[in-house]
Scaffold this motif. Structure first.
Motif: not given
Length: 120
Positions: A58-61, A66-70
């Motif tokens: 799941x991602x926020x964006x 990459x892991x920044x939005x994971x």
């Protein structure tokens, strides 16, 4: 509770957009968006009915690679009840949008069920 029946057969390849921290997955992926109406802990389970080796994250964006939005990632559920299938658990706030990527570790293409539930 929220449920979605999908099928990755013939689904598109997201390329680098489909790579997660827990695996690179296959060439056929789908993504679903889910907006929570309340805050709490969201649990999502990905099952195929035949113990395929699924991968889910799941991602926020949606468009951020990459892991920044994971928010969460899982290849094989930690508990043995799902075998090679996947479960993610992560906190959410009211109004949060989660983009849930459905994939497989071993190239599986076919039907799946995605079930999510929120515990406040």
């Amino acid at each position: 509770q929220w449920s979605y029946a999908g099928n990755t057969e013939g689904a598109p390849d997201f390329g680098d957009g489909g790579v997660s921290s827990c695996g690179s997955g296959s060439a056929h992926q789908q993504v679903a968006s889910l907006t929570t109406m309340a805050g709490g802990v969201l649990t999502c389970e990905l099952t195929t009915g035949n113990d395929e080796d699924t991968l889910m994250f799941a991602r926020s964006h949606c468009g951020v690679v990459g892991p920044d939005a994971e928010l969460a990632c899982n290849d094989d559920a930690d508990a043995s009840d799902l075998g090679f299938e996947s479960r993610i658990i992560y906190p959410v706030e009211a109004g949060d949008v989660s983009y849930i990527f459905v994939d497989s570790f071993d190239g599986y293409e076919g039907p799946y069920t995605l079930n999510c539930r929120l515990a406040e």
